[in-house]
Design an enzyme around this catalytic site. Structure first.
Site, PDB file in Angstrom:
ATOM      1  N   LYS A  11       0.832  -1.199   0.000  1.00 26.48           N
ATOM      2  CA  LYS A  11       0.000   0.000   0.000  1.00 26.48           C
ATOM      3  C   LYS A  11       0.879   1.266   0.000  1.00 26.48           C
ATOM      4  CE  LYS A  11      -3.908  -2.207   2.446  1.00 26.48           C
ATOM      5  NZ  LYS A  11      -4.788  -2.115   3.647  1.00 26.48           N
ATOM      6  N   TYR A  51     -12.583  -2.539  -2.651  1.00 24.74           N
ATOM      7  CA  TYR A  51     -13.118  -2.557  -1.283  1.00 24.74           C
ATOM      8  C   TYR A  51     -14.647  -2.512  -1.238  1.00 24.74           C
ATOM      9  CZ  TYR A  51      -8.465  -2.089   0.830  1.00 24.74           C
ATOM     10  OH  TYR A  51      -7.171  -2.319   1.265  1.00 24.74           O
ATOM     11  N   THR A  97      -5.440  -7.502  10.722  1.00 24.51           N
ATOM     12  CA  THR A  97      -5.871  -6.252  10.064  1.00 24.51           C
ATOM     13  C   THR A  97      -5.497  -5.029  10.898  1.00 24.51           C
ATOM     14  OG1 THR A  97      -7.737  -7.474   9.138  1.00 24.51           O
ATOM     15  CG2 THR A  97      -7.889  -5.060   9.119  1.00 24.51           C
ATOM     16  N   ASN A 122      -1.912  -0.203   7.412  1.00 27.87           N
ATOM     17  CA  ASN A 122      -1.364  -1.532   7.722  1.00 27.87           C
ATOM     18  C   ASN A 122      -0.483  -2.100   6.598  1.00 27.87           C
ATOM     19  OD1 ASN A 122      -3.434  -2.122   6.009  1.00 27.87           O
ATOM     20  ND2 ASN A 122      -4.656  -3.269   7.492  1.00 27.87           N
ATOM     21  N   HIS A 125      -1.966  -5.326   1.643  1.00 26.66           N
ATOM     22  CA  HIS A 125      -3.230  -6.047   1.494  1.00 26.66           C
ATOM     23  C   HIS A 125      -2.891  -7.480   1.104  1.00 26.66           C
ATOM     24  CE1 HIS A 125      -7.160  -7.295   0.058  1.00 26.66           C
ATOM     25  NE2 HIS A 125      -6.528  -7.802  -0.988  1.00 26.66           N
ATOM     26  N   GLU A 136     -10.150 -10.457  -6.982  1.00 23.15           N
ATOM     27  CA  GLU A 136      -9.161  -9.373  -6.926  1.00 23.15           C
ATOM     28  C   GLU A 136      -8.116  -9.487  -8.034  1.00 23.15           C
ATOM     29  OE1 GLU A 136      -9.489  -8.944  -2.038  1.00 23.15           O
ATOM     30  OE2 GLU A 136      -7.629  -9.669  -2.925  1.00 23.15           O
TER      31      GLU A 136
HETATM   32  P1  ADP Z   1      -7.838  -7.158   5.581  1.00 16.75           P
HETATM   33  O1  ADP Z   1      -7.127  -6.053   4.813  1.00 16.75           O
HETATM   34  O2  ADP Z   1      -7.011  -7.657   6.743  1.00 16.75           O
HETATM   35  O3  ADP Z   1      -8.348  -8.266   4.687  1.00 16.75           O
HETATM   36  P2  ADP Z   1     -10.543  -5.973   5.709  1.00 16.75           P
HETATM   37  O4  ADP Z   1     -10.845  -6.518   4.353  1.00 16.75           O
HETATM   38  O5  ADP Z   1     -11.550  -6.182   6.804  1.00 16.75           O
HETATM   39  O6  ADP Z   1      -9.126  -6.507   6.281  1.00 16.75           O
HETATM   40  O7  ADP Z   1     -10.320  -4.402   5.609  1.00 16.75           O
HETATM   41  C1  ADP Z   1      -9.693  -3.818   4.503  1.00 16.75           C
HETATM   42  C2  ADP Z   1      -8.869  -2.633   4.966  1.00 16.75           C
HETATM   43  O8  ADP Z   1      -9.725  -1.643   5.557  1.00 16.75           O
HETATM   44  C3  ADP Z   1      -7.871  -2.956   6.063  1.00 16.75           C
HETATM   45  O9  ADP Z   1      -6.666  -3.532   5.576  1.00 16.75           O
HETATM   46  C4  ADP Z   1      -7.649  -1.603   6.692  1.00 16.75           C
HETATM   47  O10 ADP Z   1      -6.767  -0.807   5.891  1.00 16.75           O
HETATM   48  C5  ADP Z   1      -9.058  -1.008   6.641  1.00 16.75           C
HETATM   49  N1  ADP Z   1      -9.808  -1.261   7.876  1.00 16.75           N
HETATM   50  C6  ADP Z   1     -10.410  -2.422   8.249  1.00 16.75           C
HETATM   51  N2  ADP Z   1     -11.044  -2.302   9.421  1.00 16.75           N
HETATM   52  C7  ADP Z   1     -10.848  -1.015   9.815  1.00 16.75           C
HETATM   53  C8  ADP Z   1     -11.253  -0.259  10.958  1.00 16.75           C
HETATM   54  N3  ADP Z   1     -12.009  -0.796  11.929  1.00 16.75           N
HETATM   55  N4  ADP Z   1     -10.882   1.042  11.040  1.00 16.75           N
HETATM   56  C9  ADP Z   1     -10.136   1.606  10.053  1.00 16.75           C
HETATM   57  N5  ADP Z   1      -9.715   0.953   8.939  1.00 16.75           N
HETATM   58  C10 ADP Z   1     -10.065  -0.347   8.824  1.00 16.75           C
END
Ligand code: ADP
Length: 170
Positions: A11, A51, A97, A122, A125, A136
């Site tokens: 990212k 997303y 996450t 984070n 992805h 994806e």
């Molecule tokens: P992952 O990326 O671990 O698969 P998700 O698909 O649930 O997790 O979420 C996508 C992205 O949205 C996350 O990597 C993070 O950047 C953001 N995100 C997820 N949950 C939160 C949250 N509670 N608050 C802020 N950002 C979030």
């Protein structure tokens, strides 16, 4: 266990913090094979499609701006890894996450942060299931950009203008 493929995105925070090398080393240690890679400027359309499952979340707008690079640099590195159990292997090195809950030995645990605005920066992805990985990968890559055919393909006749490197006049 099955042979799978998974999409990884470094990212914009990962790129801006010069973490690409560290992340590629961690991913390489999984023993998986890299079958596709490209640098991408993420459009709003691509971000919202990627997303789509989070569109009802209150953090959605900030998330879209984050992945488009509005807080860092306007690019991500998109990678496809292939091999036995690829999805779990990559998610294990990526971590949870929420970067504050991610184990300190993981990429997110080492390099992630939560901003004062509540954005989970984070760093990477990683696809979460075979179904999501397929959706994806097909969203981010064309078949010809991969060195291996991982999903069925078909040819279609299209008329289009292509861009080439300009030839020097002799
Ligand atoms: P992952 O990326 O671990 O698969 P998700 O698909 O649930 O997790 O979420 C996508 C992205 O949205 C996350 O990597 C993070 O950047 C953001 N995100 C997820 N949950 C939160 C949250 N509670 N608050 C802020 N950002 C979030």
């Amino acid at each position: 266990m099955s042979v799978q493929q998974t999409l990884v995105l470094i990212k914009p925070d990962g790129i801006a913090k010069s973490l690409t090398g560290n992340i590629l080393t961690e991913l390489s240690d999984t023993g998986l094979i890299l079958v596709g890679a490209k640098i991408v400027q993420v459009t709003r359309e691509l971000a919202e499609e990627h997303y789509q499952h989070l569109s009802e979340e209150k953090f959605f707008d900030e998330l879209i701006r984050y992945i488009m690079g509005e807080f860092h640099v306007k690019r991500v590195l998109a990678l496809i890894y292939h091999g036995e159990n690829a999805i779990a292997k990559v998610r294990d090195v990526v971590g949870a996450t929420n970067p504050e809950q991610a184990h300190p030995s993981t990429i997110r645990g080492k390099f992630g942060r939560i901003t004062t605005k509540g954005v989970f920066e984070n760093v990477v992805h990683a696809s979460e299931s075979e179904k999501e990985a397929e959706r994806e990968i097909k969203l981010w890559f064309r078949p010809g950009e991969l060195i291996q055919t991982i999903y069925p393909v078909e040819s279609r006749q299209v008329a289009k203008t292509e861009i080439f490197w300009k030839q020097e006049k002799k």
